[in-house]
Design an enzyme around this catalytic site. Structure first.
Site, PDB file in Angstrom:
ATOM      1  N   THR A 180      40.187 -12.107  -3.538  1.00  0.00           N
ATOM      2  CA  THR A 180      39.211 -12.554  -2.552  1.00  0.00           C
ATOM      3  C   THR A 180      38.705 -11.374  -1.722  1.00  0.00           C
ATOM      4  OG1 THR A 180      40.278 -14.706  -2.388  1.00  0.00           O
ATOM      5  CG2 THR A 180      38.963 -14.011  -0.505  1.00  0.00           C
ATOM      6  N   ARG A 208      39.591 -27.503  -7.690  1.00  0.00           N
ATOM      7  CA  ARG A 208      40.401 -26.979  -6.589  1.00  0.00           C
ATOM      8  C   ARG A 208      39.571 -26.043  -5.705  1.00  0.00           C
ATOM      9  NH1 ARG A 208      41.945 -21.547  -4.767  1.00  0.00           N
ATOM     10  NH2 ARG A 208      43.951 -21.726  -3.679  1.00  0.00           N
ATOM     11  N   THR A 230      43.256 -13.623   2.796  1.00  0.00           N
ATOM     12  CA  THR A 230      43.327 -13.590   1.343  1.00  0.00           C
ATOM     13  C   THR A 230      44.761 -13.875   0.929  1.00  0.00           C
ATOM     14  OG1 THR A 230      43.098 -12.205  -0.638  1.00  0.00           O
ATOM     15  CG2 THR A 230      43.659 -11.071   1.398  1.00  0.00           C
ATOM     16  N   GLY A 231      44.912 -14.692  -0.105  1.00  0.00           N
ATOM     17  CA  GLY A 231      46.269 -15.002  -0.546  1.00  0.00           C
ATOM     18  C   GLY A 231      46.329 -16.378  -1.165  1.00  0.00           C
ATOM     19  N   GLY A 233      45.916 -19.790  -1.066  1.00  0.00           N
ATOM     20  CA  GLY A 233      45.099 -20.571  -0.152  1.00  0.00           C
ATOM     21  C   GLY A 233      45.711 -21.834   0.381  1.00  0.00           C
TER      22      GLY A 233
END
Length: 329
Positions: A180, A208, A230-231, A233
């Site tokens: 992201t 999703r 970011t990661g 979610g």
């Protein structure tokens, strides 16, 4: 509030995750060059007296157009072999926000998110409706093939094989590619903005949608704080991570470095998630916490010099800017 003594600041990220020194020198050079270009593009807007929104959008368009990141051109594939893109942008001065989710033919989703904010009465549009809105405002759509890259396609094939074998994905980068992109900025008027754009997770199913386009989860800005995350979610949604950081800063008066670290490195891992974030306050202090091997990141402040980092043992993004740029000790 007056920010006459505080130079503009821009902070960006290109995702956090399995980012180790095994990457080729050619790839590393390309990523660092892209981060640097994004910083220069966004900062040029700030130096020209334009808004933090302009800076965020300019920086993110560069990263969306670069196939090394999981956004725009380099987006990962869903289980069904599609690219489904999400983005959001928020104006901290007015709390105006715009977001798009599950768009498949929009070259730069961050620009459509901004258009939703500025040219519609809504905050989030999704799927076919978002693309219909794009056409109505004259934003051209691209063929879905534009987003395809062989690297992302191969990541999907690996994930599908593991699905078929009923094995957990052995490669975290394949299973949950944290590429992201995001940006936060402080302009000469003292206004903050945040933006985030993503292709989501490799092999995602059932439409999703993660945290990136959800205001308060992966993207948030108010008068005192701006965050792009970011990661993984699902965990950022459950903790309303970006909003949580900003509330700590603006309501509890926690310094931004500590506030961001508490959410990213304590609250999210406690639930089983991981990732990172970039955070910026109205004084120009920045924080870039992450709990993964690495995080593509960059920052530029009063000295006008872009700084970029990739690996976990590089600068954390809070020590290279001069004190007069507003970086907290």
């Amino acid at each position: 509030m007056s920010q006459a003594a505080t130079p503009p600041v821009l902070v960006i990220h290109g995702g956090a995750g399995v980012i180790r020194r095994e990457m080729t020198p050619v790839r590393e050079k390309a990523i660092r060059a892209a981060l640097t270009l994004a910083l220069k593009s966004g900062y040029a807007e700030l130096k020209a007296g334009k808004s933090s929104l302009d800076a965020v959008a300019a920086a993110l368009v560069v990263l969306e157009d670069d196939p090394n990141f999981n956004a725009g051109k380099g987006s990962v594939f869903t289980h069904d072999g599609r690219n489904e893109l999400d983005a959001a942008i928020m104006d901290g001065n007015t709390l105006s926000a715009g977001a798009v989710a599950d768009v498949q033919r929009v070259k730069n989703p961050i620009l459509l998110a901004r258009a939703v904010m500025e040219k519609s009465s809504h905050v989030m549009l999704a799927g076919d409706g978002a693309e219909e809105f794009a056409k109505e405002i004259g934003m051209p759509l691209v063929d879905a093939a534009y987003f395809r890259t062989d690297e992302r396609w191969q990541q999907l094939q690996k994930a599908l094989k593991e699905d078929a074998a009923k094995k957990p994905h052995g490669d975290v980068e394949t299973a949950k590619h944290f590429g992201t992109v995001g940006a936060v900025a402080l302009d000469a008027q003292g206004h903050l903005a945040a933006g985030t754009s993503t292709g989501g997770m490799t092999d995602k199913r059932w439409g999703r949608i993660g945290d990136s386009p959800i205001i308060g989860a992966g993207t948030y800005a108010n008068s005192g704080c701006a965050v792009s995350a970011t990661g993984w979610g699902e965990f950022y949604i459950r903790t309303v991570a970006a909003h949580e950081i900003c509330m700590k800063v603006t309501q509890v008066r926690v310094p931004i470095k500590r506030a961001a670290a508490e959410v990213i490195n304590q609250e999210i891992p406690a639930l089983g998630g991981n990732g990172g974030a970039i955070a910026l306050d109205a004084e120009g202090h920045i924080s870039i916490p992450f709990n993964t091997d690495g995080m593509y990141r960059g920052w530029i402040g009063g000295d006008g010099v872009p700084h970029v980092a990739i690996y976990g043992d590089e600068d954390d993004g809070t020590t290279e800017l001069p004190v007069e740029s507003g970086v907290s000790p």
